[in-house]
Design an enzyme around this catalytic site. Structure first.
Site, short mmCIF file in Angstrom:
data_model
loop_
_atom_site.label_atom_id
_atom_site.label_comp_id
_atom_site.label_asym_id
_atom_site.label_seq_id
_atom_site.Cartn_x
_atom_site.Cartn_y
_atom_site.Cartn_z
N ASP A 27 70.99 -38.81 59.09
CA ASP A 27 71.18 -39.06 60.52
C ASP A 27 69.95 -38.61 61.32
O ASP A 27 69.81 -38.94 62.49
CB ASP A 27 72.41 -38.30 61.04
CG ASP A 27 73.60 -39.24 61.25
OD1 ASP A 27 73.38 -40.45 61.40
OD2 ASP A 27 74.74 -38.73 61.27
N GLN A 69 80.40 -36.78 60.63
CA GLN A 69 80.86 -37.64 61.72
C GLN A 69 81.16 -36.79 62.97
O GLN A 69 81.93 -35.83 62.91
CB GLN A 69 82.12 -38.41 61.28
CG GLN A 69 82.62 -39.41 62.30
CD GLN A 69 81.61 -40.52 62.60
OE1 GLN A 69 81.00 -41.09 61.69
NE2 GLN A 69 81.40 -40.82 63.87
N LYS A 97 81.06 -47.54 57.97
CA LYS A 97 79.91 -47.03 57.22
C LYS A 97 80.16 -47.15 55.72
O LYS A 97 79.27 -47.50 54.94
CB LYS A 97 79.62 -45.58 57.62
CG LYS A 97 79.07 -45.48 59.05
CD LYS A 97 79.08 -44.06 59.59
CE LYS A 97 78.65 -44.05 61.06
NZ LYS A 97 78.76 -42.73 61.70
#
Ligand code: NAD
Length: 283
Positions: free
Chosen positions: A120, A97, A53
């Site tokens: 997200d 994460q 990422k």
């Protein structure tokens, strides 16, 4: 005739270039998009995902802020970190994460993210907005699937879409997005009897069950678009999807490979969401 392969890696590259152009324009207005990546503990797989990422951010001119915390971090400490990032004007997106260590209240942590920075798309506010057709930031994996369908020229409106899997991060939001594009949607899951009879009706089949090669050729309608979200590690260490790729690609109209399909698109959509969020926050 074999299926058209939807090359997620190439498409992701193209979308990343578009995001680079957009972030360059924002930078000229004094706003460099920034993504904070919160990683708790030292799970090696999570570290690999975060590195991927970070690389995508660099390539698109997005700043990444590395927020690594020790495995012993408490929920209260992590909530404090999220609060600090929520208030940091350089940060336009916050990614936590997953998985978090078991002693941490993951729901509380994810719900603490400012919905304006929820790149997200996992907060209840973001998911609720998606349900009502007003998503600001939508979950990256199903967004990537939708963009793949769109750019590959797969018709969606009026078609029957079947989603296998009902998680809140893939299956359910994918179903909502397909519905928003006027597909007729069926969601299947581990309690669905006669799965093959349902999947055989699909013009668009999205597979997100996490079961290696469970979708066999006889479960697929000839000419269907098959999007394979699954990432499964085989005993020999190789990766495979939820779809029996070789057999299904002889029958489907379109198919995505694993690796090199939905995975790269997911990372790219995270960058996309961060740039969108920066543009919105910059006004
Ligand atoms: P999950 O475990 O949360 O959900 C799996 C879903 O599949 C459940 O709803 C379950 O009911 C359903 N299911 C399981 N077995 C089934 C069966 N035999 N028949 C029908 N339905 C079945 O998983 P998730 O987080 O949604 O992820 C699904 C897969 O997608 C995993 O392999 C994961 O690694 C992968 N994934 C990939 C990406 C990507 O970027 N490509 C992103 C997220 C998840």
């Amino acid at each position: 005739m074999g299926a058209i392969i939807i090359d997620g890696a190439a498409m992701a590259r193209q979308v990343l270039d578009e995001q680079k152009a957009a972030s360059g324009q924002l930078a000229q207005r004094g706003c460099v998009p920034g993504l904070a990546m919160v990683l708790v503990g030292d799970d090696p797989a999570s570290a690999v995902y975060v590195r991927g990422k970070e690389r995508a951010c660099r390539e698109a001119g997005v700043l990444s802020f590395d927020a690594r915390l020790p495995a012993a971090t408490t929920t209260a400490e992590l909530l404090q970190k999220i609060d600090a990032l929520n208030g940091d004007a350089r940060v336009h997106g916050i990614l936590v994460q997953l998985p978090l260590p078991e002693h941490i209240d993951a729901v509380a942590v994810l719900q603490r993210i400012d919905p304006a920075k929820d790149v997200d798309g996992f907060t209840w506010r973001s998911l609720g907005a998606l349900l009502d057709g007003h998503a600001l930031l939508a979950p990256c994996t199903p967004s990537g699937c939708m963009l793949m369908l769109e750019r590959a020229g797969v018709p969606v409106a009026g078609r029957h879409a079947v989603v296998v899997g009902r998680s809140s991060i893939v299956g359910k939001p994918a179903a909502l997005m397909l519905l928003e594009r006027n597909a007729t949607v069926t969601i299947c899951h581990s309690h669905t009897p006669e799965l093959a009879a349902v999947t055989r009706e699909a013009d668009i089949l999205i597979c997100a069950a996490g079961k290696p090669r469970m979708v066999t050729a006889d479960m697929v309608k000839p000419g269907a678009a098959v999007i394979d979200v699954g990432i499964n590690r085989l005993p020999d260490g190789k990766l495979c999807g939820d779809v029996d790729y070789d057999a299904v690609s002889a029958r489907a109209g379109w198919i995505t490979p694993v690796p090199g399909g939905v995975g790269p698109m997911t990372v790219t959509m995270l960058v996309h969401n961060t740039v969108q969020s920066a543009a919105r926050l910059a006004g």
